[in-house]
Design a protein around this motif. Structure first.
Motif, PDB file in Angstrom:
ATOM      1  N   ARG A  40      -1.638  -0.252   6.474  1.00  0.00           N
ATOM      2  CA  ARG A  40      -2.690  -0.713   5.566  1.00  0.00           C
ATOM      3  C   ARG A  40      -2.950   0.303   4.464  1.00  0.00           C
ATOM      4  O   ARG A  40      -3.213  -0.072   3.309  1.00  0.00           O
ATOM      5  N   ILE A  41      -2.876   1.594   4.801  1.00  0.00           N
ATOM      6  CA  ILE A  41      -3.042   2.630   3.781  1.00  0.00           C
ATOM      7  C   ILE A  41      -1.939   2.516   2.733  1.00  0.00           C
ATOM      8  O   ILE A  41      -2.199   2.577   1.523  1.00  0.00           O
ATOM      9  N   LEU A  42      -0.715   2.331   3.200  1.00  0.00           N
ATOM     10  CA  LEU A  42       0.405   2.172   2.275  1.00  0.00           C
ATOM     11  C   LEU A  42       0.243   0.927   1.410  1.00  0.00           C
ATOM     12  O   LEU A  42       0.474   0.959   0.196  1.00  0.00           O
ATOM     13  N   GLU A  43      -0.161  -0.169   2.029  1.00  0.00           N
ATOM     14  CA  GLU A  43      -0.294  -1.436   1.296  1.00  0.00           C
ATOM     15  C   GLU A  43      -1.279  -1.314   0.139  1.00  0.00           C
ATOM     16  O   GLU A  43      -0.989  -1.730  -0.989  1.00  0.00           O
ATOM     17  N   LYS A  44      -2.446  -0.739   0.404  1.00  0.00           N
ATOM     18  CA  LYS A  44      -3.452  -0.686  -0.656  1.00  0.00           C
ATOM     19  C   LYS A  44      -3.060   0.296  -1.759  1.00  0.00           C
ATOM     20  O   LYS A  44      -3.315   0.046  -2.937  1.00  0.00           O
ATOM     21  N   GLU A  45      -2.403   1.405  -1.385  1.00  0.00           N
ATOM     22  CA  GLU A  45      -1.997   2.369  -2.398  1.00  0.00           C
ATOM     23  C   GLU A  45      -0.863   1.829  -3.260  1.00  0.00           C
ATOM     24  O   GLU A  45      -0.866   1.992  -4.489  1.00  0.00           O
ATOM     25  N   VAL A  46       0.090   1.182  -2.631  1.00  0.00           N
ATOM     26  CA  VAL A  46       1.226   0.612  -3.368  1.00  0.00           C
ATOM     27  C   VAL A  46       0.762  -0.507  -4.292  1.00  0.00           C
ATOM     28  O   VAL A  46       1.202  -0.618  -5.440  1.00  0.00           O
ATOM     29  N   LEU A  47      -0.148  -1.342  -3.814  1.00  0.00           N
ATOM     30  CA  LEU A  47      -0.644  -2.443  -4.636  1.00  0.00           C
ATOM     31  C   LEU A  47      -1.367  -1.922  -5.874  1.00  0.00           C
ATOM     32  O   LEU A  47      -1.142  -2.416  -6.989  1.00  0.00           O
ATOM     33  N   VAL A  48      -2.210  -0.926  -5.714  1.00  0.00           N
ATOM     34  CA  VAL A  48      -2.934  -0.375  -6.858  1.00  0.00           C
ATOM     35  C   VAL A  48      -1.965   0.209  -7.880  1.00  0.00           C
ATOM     36  O   VAL A  48      -2.120  -0.001  -9.091  1.00  0.00           O
ATOM     37  N   ARG A  49      -0.950   0.923  -7.405  1.00  0.00           N
ATOM     38  CA  ARG A  49       0.020   1.509  -8.336  1.00  0.00           C
ATOM     39  C   ARG A  49       0.773   0.424  -9.095  1.00  0.00           C
ATOM     40  O   ARG A  49       1.023   0.551 -10.297  1.00  0.00           O
ATOM     41  N   ALA A  50       1.135  -0.650  -8.410  1.00  0.00           N
ATOM     42  CA  ALA A  50       1.854  -1.740  -9.060  1.00  0.00           C
ATOM     43  C   ALA A  50       0.986  -2.437 -10.103  1.00  0.00           C
ATOM     44  O   ALA A  50       1.437  -2.730 -11.219  1.00  0.00           O
ATOM     45  N   VAL A  51      -0.256  -2.698  -9.751  1.00  0.00           N
ATOM     46  CA  VAL A  51      -1.178  -3.349 -10.692  1.00  0.00           C
ATOM     47  C   VAL A  51      -1.384  -2.466 -11.914  1.00  0.00           C
ATOM     48  O   VAL A  51      -1.371  -2.950 -13.057  1.00  0.00           O
ATOM     49  N   LYS A  52      -1.528  -1.190 -11.697  1.00  0.00           N
ATOM     50  CA  LYS A  52      -1.738  -0.259 -12.811  1.00  0.00           C
ATOM     51  C   LYS A  52      -0.527  -0.248 -13.740  1.00  0.00           C
ATOM     52  O   LYS A  52      -0.677  -0.212 -14.969  1.00  0.00           O
ATOM     53  N   LYS A  53       0.671  -0.278 -13.183  1.00  0.00           N
ATOM     54  CA  LYS A  53       1.884  -0.314 -13.998  1.00  0.00           C
ATOM     55  C   LYS A  53       1.904  -1.557 -14.877  1.00  0.00           C
ATOM     56  O   LYS A  53       2.264  -1.496 -16.057  1.00  0.00           O
ATOM     57  N   HIS A  54       1.539  -2.690 -14.304  1.00  0.00           N
ATOM     58  CA  HIS A  54       1.511  -3.931 -15.074  1.00  0.00           C
ATOM     59  C   HIS A  54       0.462  -3.858 -16.175  1.00  0.00           C
ATOM     60  O   HIS A  54       0.730  -4.237 -17.321  1.00  0.00           O
ATOM     61  N   LEU A  55      -0.721  -3.371 -15.842  1.00  0.00           N
ATOM     62  CA  LEU A  55      -1.810  -3.316 -16.816  1.00  0.00           C
ATOM     63  C   LEU A  55      -1.473  -2.404 -17.992  1.00  0.00           C
ATOM     64  O   LEU A  55      -1.910  -2.646 -19.118  1.00  0.00           O
TER      65      LEU A  55
END
Length: 298
Positions: free
Chosen positions: A267-282
């Protein structure tokens, strides 16, 4: 559809830079050609990254440039970029300010990724406006209301899926949503939904796929004695979990870790990876090429 809160939109700050993304066949003079167009229009280049895929002879570039010094207007510069791109057989896209996007988050009952997005957004780490949260359950409404964000419930069953997705699409279009984030949304989105928002839907899941498909993947990974767990964020496509990968991460585990440990670390990995991906898109740091992502800024 049930509405449980009103929308809250953060004020957009003034931003004076735009982003140019270029892709196409690699050849001499590409960097110079686009640089000359930007400088010729008075635009100061703030940063520029390039990548050449030697296997396919494809070239990729991302440039951020200051438009406060621009000597012409947007149309004139866009036409100049288009002329160079056509001459070089390249694809070029300019994203003008404000770069801030409107985001919708899809959730079910899992909280960890959802909390992380909301807290990072509140801290100013995600340059976007979260205009609504959509769910197939009412469970996370109270969390959403704490942040003053609109929460909509679409109760989806096998018989109502098509109808409810149509309503979701209508809502998203009415809010001019730029990006959809599936924050452990436990529903398969349809081909029609994905094609309506191409490369604008980001999904997160564990990285055991294609192994351990289905429910309780961490339990089966534990039984198999895996040594690595991970998370993958990718664009959702008609091929389910096979869309272009944006971000991944892994963590080593061993025989001392229980199933609960695997789930917690996952779960720690999931939330950190998701935030990084969203930030890259933004931040417009991605170029999709076929079924892969070129990721700048790393």
């Amino acid at each position: 559809m049930t509405s449980l809160a009103s929308a809250s939109v953060t004020k957009v700050p003034h931003i004076s830079h735009a982003v140019l993304r270029v892709s196409g066949p690699d050849k001499k003079g590409v960097i110079a050609a686009f640089t000359q167009v930007l400088s010729g229009h008075g635009c100061n280049i703030l940063s520029s990254e390039q990548h050449t895929d030697t296997a396919s002879s494809r070239f990729f570039q991302r440039s951020a440039f200051d438009i406060s010094t621009m000597l012409t207007d947007k149309v004139t510069l866009s036409n100049g970029i288009s002329e160079v791109a056509k001459r070089l057989n390249m694809k070029a896209e300019i994203t003008w300010p404000p770069l801030r996007k409107k985001v919708a988050i899809f959730v079910s009952k899992y909280e960890h990724c959802f909390w992380e997005l909301l807290l990072r957004h509140r801290a100013g780490e995600l340059p976007c406006d979260i205009v609504c949260v959509i769910s197939n359950h009412p469970d996370l409404a109270s969390i959403t209301q704490m942040f003053g964000i609109r929460y909509e419930v679409f109760k989806i069953t096998k018989d109502t899926k098509a109808e409810q997705e149509t309503k979701e699409i209508e809502l998203l279009n009415s809010l001019n949503v730029d990006l959809i984030v599936l924050a452990r949304y436990m529903q398969i989105v349809s081909d029609n939904f994905c094609s309506t928002f191409p490369h604008r839907i980001i999904n997160i899941h564990h990285s055991f796929l294609p192994a351990f498909i289905g429910s309780k993947p961490y339990h089966r990974a534990f039984e198999r004695g895996v040594k690595l767990i991970g998370a993958t964020a990718h664009y959702a496509t008609a091929d389910l979990d096979e869309g272009p990968i944006i971000e991944q991460d892994v963590k080593r585990i061993n025989h001392k870790d229980s199933v609960e440990d695997l789930i917690a670390k996952g779960r720690i990995l999931e939330k950190e990876v998701l935030v990084r991906a969203v930030k890259k898109h933004l931040q417009e740091e991605l170029i999709v090429e076929g079924n892969k992502c070129i990721v700048f800024g790393d």
